[in-house]
Motif scaffolding. Structure first.
Motif, PDB file in Angstrom:
ATOM      1  N   ALA A  24      38.413  52.919  31.275  1.00  0.00           N
ATOM      2  CA  ALA A  24      37.562  52.359  30.231  1.00  0.00           C
ATOM      3  C   ALA A  24      36.107  52.250  30.653  1.00  0.00           C
ATOM      4  CB  ALA A  24      38.084  50.984  29.822  1.00  0.00           C
ATOM      5  N   VAL A  25      35.841  51.968  31.922  1.00  0.00           N
ATOM      6  CA  VAL A  25      34.459  51.775  32.378  1.00  0.00           C
ATOM      7  C   VAL A  25      33.958  52.928  33.241  1.00  0.00           C
ATOM      8  CG1 VAL A  25      34.650  49.281  32.251  1.00  0.00           C
ATOM      9  CG2 VAL A  25      35.251  50.439  34.367  1.00  0.00           C
ATOM     10  N   GLY A  26      34.851  53.818  33.669  1.00  0.00           N
ATOM     11  CA  GLY A  26      34.430  54.941  34.494  1.00  0.00           C
ATOM     12  C   GLY A  26      34.560  54.654  35.976  1.00  0.00           C
ATOM     13  N   SER A  27      34.705  55.728  36.731  1.00  0.00           N
ATOM     14  CA  SER A  27      34.904  55.586  38.176  1.00  0.00           C
ATOM     15  C   SER A  27      33.656  55.099  38.898  1.00  0.00           C
ATOM     16  CB  SER A  27      35.348  56.927  38.776  1.00  0.00           C
ATOM     17  OG  SER A  27      34.364  57.930  38.539  1.00  0.00           O
ATOM     18  N   THR A  28      32.493  55.262  38.303  1.00  0.00           N
ATOM     19  CA  THR A  28      31.268  54.816  38.972  1.00  0.00           C
ATOM     20  C   THR A  28      31.274  53.306  39.201  1.00  0.00           C
ATOM     21  OG1 THR A  28      30.043  56.630  37.926  1.00  0.00           O
ATOM     22  CG2 THR A  28      28.747  54.826  38.851  1.00  0.00           C
ATOM     23  N   ALA A  29      31.812  52.554  38.261  1.00  0.00           N
ATOM     24  CA  ALA A  29      31.831  51.101  38.376  1.00  0.00           C
ATOM     25  C   ALA A  29      33.169  50.572  38.866  1.00  0.00           C
ATOM     26  CB  ALA A  29      31.506  50.454  37.028  1.00  0.00           C
ATOM     27  N   ALA A  30      34.267  51.312  38.631  1.00  0.00           N
ATOM     28  CA  ALA A  30      35.595  50.766  38.883  1.00  0.00           C
ATOM     29  C   ALA A  30      36.328  51.435  40.030  1.00  0.00           C
ATOM     30  CB  ALA A  30      36.456  50.872  37.616  1.00  0.00           C
ATOM     31  N   GLU A  31      35.716  52.365  40.729  1.00  0.00           N
ATOM     32  CA  GLU A  31      36.396  53.005  41.859  1.00  0.00           C
ATOM     33  C   GLU A  31      36.235  52.135  43.094  1.00  0.00           C
ATOM     34  OE1 GLU A  31      38.810  55.023  42.488  1.00  0.00           O
ATOM     35  OE2 GLU A  31      37.864  57.001  42.348  1.00  0.00           O
ATOM     36  N   VAL A  32      37.345  51.558  43.553  1.00  0.00           N
ATOM     37  CA  VAL A  32      37.348  50.770  44.781  1.00  0.00           C
ATOM     38  C   VAL A  32      38.180  51.521  45.816  1.00  0.00           C
ATOM     39  CG1 VAL A  32      37.001  48.582  43.575  1.00  0.00           C
ATOM     40  CG2 VAL A  32      39.323  49.412  43.977  1.00  0.00           C
ATOM     41  N   LEU A  33      38.245  50.971  47.024  1.00  0.00           N
ATOM     42  CA  LEU A  33      38.916  51.700  48.101  1.00  0.00           C
ATOM     43  C   LEU A  33      40.398  51.928  47.809  1.00  0.00           C
ATOM     44  CD1 LEU A  33      37.353  50.237  51.373  1.00  0.00           C
ATOM     45  CD2 LEU A  33      37.007  52.490  50.354  1.00  0.00           C
ATOM     46  N   ASP A  34      41.077  50.942  47.207  1.00  0.00           N
ATOM     47  CA  ASP A  34      42.500  51.109  46.928  1.00  0.00           C
ATOM     48  C   ASP A  34      42.737  52.214  45.904  1.00  0.00           C
ATOM     49  OD1 ASP A  34      43.319  49.226  48.721  1.00  0.00           O
ATOM     50  OD2 ASP A  34      43.380  47.583  47.271  1.00  0.00           O
ATOM     51  N   THR A  35      41.960  52.217  44.829  1.00  0.00           N
ATOM     52  CA  THR A  35      42.125  53.275  43.833  1.00  0.00           C
ATOM     53  C   THR A  35      41.659  54.619  44.380  1.00  0.00           C
ATOM     54  OG1 THR A  35      39.949  52.760  42.869  1.00  0.00           O
ATOM     55  CG2 THR A  35      41.885  51.637  41.940  1.00  0.00           C
ATOM     56  N   TYR A  36      40.666  54.605  45.277  1.00  0.00           N
ATOM     57  CA  TYR A  36      40.200  55.859  45.873  1.00  0.00           C
ATOM     58  C   TYR A  36      41.287  56.463  46.764  1.00  0.00           C
ATOM     59  CZ  TYR A  36      37.291  59.063  48.565  1.00  0.00           C
ATOM     60  OH  TYR A  36      36.783  60.186  49.157  1.00  0.00           O
ATOM     61  N   VAL A  37      41.957  55.623  47.560  1.00  0.00           N
ATOM     62  CA  VAL A  37      43.053  56.114  48.398  1.00  0.00           C
ATOM     63  C   VAL A  37      44.184  56.655  47.530  1.00  0.00           C
ATOM     64  CG1 VAL A  37      44.857  55.373  49.999  1.00  0.00           C
ATOM     65  CG2 VAL A  37      42.497  54.649  50.369  1.00  0.00           C
ATOM     66  N   TRP A  38      44.514  55.945  46.476  1.00  0.00           N
ATOM     67  CA  TRP A  38      45.567  56.426  45.573  1.00  0.00           C
ATOM     68  C   TRP A  38      45.176  57.743  44.927  1.00  0.00           C
ATOM     69  CZ3 TRP A  38      45.262  57.145  40.223  1.00  0.00           C
ATOM     70  CH2 TRP A  38      46.470  57.400  39.578  1.00  0.00           C
ATOM     71  N   ASN A  39      43.918  57.847  44.504  1.00  0.00           N
ATOM     72  CA  ASN A  39      43.462  59.054  43.823  1.00  0.00           C
ATOM     73  C   ASN A  39      43.476  60.255  44.771  1.00  0.00           C
ATOM     74  OD1 ASN A  39      42.389  60.449  41.553  1.00  0.00           O
ATOM     75  ND2 ASN A  39      40.342  60.292  42.412  1.00  0.00           N
ATOM     76  N   GLY A  47      45.063  60.483  47.845  1.00  0.00           N
ATOM     77  CA  GLY A  47      46.343  60.737  48.496  1.00  0.00           C
ATOM     78  C   GLY A  47      47.457  61.145  47.553  1.00  0.00           C
ATOM     79  N   ILE A  48      47.584  60.463  46.405  1.00  0.00           N
ATOM     80  CA  ILE A  48      48.696  60.711  45.494  1.00  0.00           C
ATOM     81  C   ILE A  48      48.369  61.799  44.489  1.00  0.00           C
ATOM     82  CG2 ILE A  48      50.274  59.667  43.831  1.00  0.00           C
ATOM     83  CD1 ILE A  48      50.571  58.691  46.727  1.00  0.00           C
ATOM     84  N   GLN A  49      47.214  61.699  43.857  1.00  0.00           N
ATOM     85  CA  GLN A  49      46.897  62.671  42.820  1.00  0.00           C
ATOM     86  C   GLN A  49      46.541  64.041  43.396  1.00  0.00           C
ATOM     87  OE1 GLN A  49      43.933  61.080  40.059  1.00  0.00           O
ATOM     88  NE2 GLN A  49      45.612  60.564  38.671  1.00  0.00           N
ATOM     89  N   PHE A  50      45.767  64.066  44.467  1.00  0.00           N
ATOM     90  CA  PHE A  50      45.310  65.341  45.031  1.00  0.00           C
ATOM     91  C   PHE A  50      46.103  65.755  46.266  1.00  0.00           C
ATOM     92  CE2 PHE A  50      41.637  63.699  42.710  1.00  0.00           C
ATOM     93  CZ  PHE A  50      41.354  64.785  41.887  1.00  0.00           C
ATOM     94  N   GLY A  51      46.991  64.918  46.762  1.00  0.00           N
ATOM     95  CA  GLY A  51      47.856  65.294  47.869  1.00  0.00           C
ATOM     96  C   GLY A  51      47.186  65.390  49.221  1.00  0.00           C
ATOM     97  N   ASP A  52      46.005  64.807  49.387  1.00  0.00           N
ATOM     98  CA  ASP A  52      45.324  64.830  50.682  1.00  0.00           C
ATOM     99  C   ASP A  52      45.752  63.592  51.468  1.00  0.00           C
ATOM    100  OD1 ASP A  52      43.702  65.339  52.807  1.00  0.00           O
ATOM    101  OD2 ASP A  52      41.850  65.529  51.650  1.00  0.00           O
TER     102      ASP A  52
END
Length: 338
Positions: free
Chosen positions: A279-294, A296-301
């Motif tokens: 709803a607000v975009g990754s610029t404001a709402a991307e934190v370390l936990d969501t970044y790790v999930w994004n 590691g899980i979504q891109f498989g790195d």
């Protein structure tokens, strides 16, 4: 008994002196004391054993997986996870070097620290104030009702909490409709990136502030009523009794919880933020936990995500040690004694 001055027979052991007898007694007492304590506390040990096993299985055993942060991990190299780890090539600290040059990582770190500072400023004092307010109620029934009302939102899921705030402050929510009915333009606070860190803080206050009151009420219940009576006899009013009796009783608990809160500086609520990230975009709402999930899980790195997790854990440990040192300088115990 040999007469004085007689020499011991060849091969005979000399009798132990007083120091030797004391050491033998202390060793025997220590051994028997340990066995006595084990028999005495065996029920408590059996009660805590499941919790210890859970901590080992879910907190310490997964630490072995951090080895993939130093590999170019590929989960498809073997028939199982152990073979994949064994066959993945080692790259050393290459992923940690990527972190330094990753603009998205630093953006997630800045957002995490910004949300933490807002939560520390606006959320942490609220349970203390609520505990003082509830403790001032004279009637036990009123106090029990207030506690139940405040505790209830803690058991709601974050999906329900975000839905409630959406119905209140969203573009079609109650606030926007009320403004339109009075001739004003409606507002949508749920999609405003600049207000996002305050929004998630107020959501946390509504959901978890009442639950945090439990610890402070427990500390207040240990304060002797004689202290309040003595302060009242000395002419202290309600505010002075709170300042000189109640707040000093809460000081050790506040120091302990503050150390723990600082240790969780980089953990600001994964599920809560993930639900509102779009709803607000990754610029404001991307934190370390969501970044790790994004990553590691979504891109498989997985290797890079593990490296970010290790840095987060080390940073949190350093914050705990630093905050605990400050608590010691203030005369409090903190998480552990000096």
């Amino acid at each position: 008994m040999a007469p004085p001055g007689a020499h011991p027979a060849p091969g005979a052991r000399p009798a132990p002196g007083p120091a030797g007898r004391r050491d033998a007694r202390s060793t025997a007492a220590a051994g028997s004391g340990w066995r006595i304590r084990l028999r005495r506390d065996r029920t408590l040990i059996l009660m805590t054993l499941p919790a210890v096993l859970l901590v080992l299985v879910f907190n310490y055993v997964p630490l072995l997986g951090n080895v993939v942060a130093f590999q170019d991990y590929d989960p498809y190299l073997g028939d199982n996870a152990w073979q994949a780890v064994a066959q993945s090539p080692w790259v050393g600290i290459e992923h940690f070097g990527r972190m330094v040059e990753d603009r998205l990582f630093w953006q997630a770190l800045r957002n995490t620290l910004a949300i933490f500072l807002v939560q520390l400023t606006l959320f942490f004092p609220v349970p203390i104030l609520l505990a003082l307010l509830i403790n001032s109620f004279v009637r036990p029934r009123v106090r029990a009702v207030a506690q139940a009302v405040l505790y209830l939102p803690h058991f709601f899921s974050w999906v329900l909490v975000v839905t409630v705030f959406q119905q209140m402050f969203g573009g079609a929510g109650m606030l926007a409709q009320t403004l339109r009915e009075h001739g004003h333009e409606g507002i949508d606070l749920m999609t405003n990136p600049g207000l996002f860190k305050f929004l998630v803080t107020f959501e946390m206050v509504w959901k978890d502030a009442g639950w945090g009151v439990i610890v402070f009420l427990a500390a207040l219940s240990a304060v002797s009523p004689d202290l309040y009576e003595a302060a009242a006899m000395d002419g202290a009013g309600r505010w002075r009794r709170m300042w000189h009796v109640t707040l000093p009783a809460l000081r050790p608990v506040v120091a302990l919880l503050l150390v723990l809160q600082v240790g969780n500086a980089l953990t600001v609520g994964f599920e809560q933020i993930l639900l509102q990230r779009t709803a607000v975009g990754s610029t404001a709402a991307e934190v370390l936990d969501t970044y790790v999930w994004n990553v590691g899980i979504q891109f498989g790195d997985f290797s890079y995500a593990a490296a970010v997790g290790i840095v987060k854990g080390i940073f949190g440990l350093c914050l705990v040690l630093a905050a605990n040192k400050v608590a010691h300088l203030m005369g409090e115990q903190g998480v552990y004694k000096r």
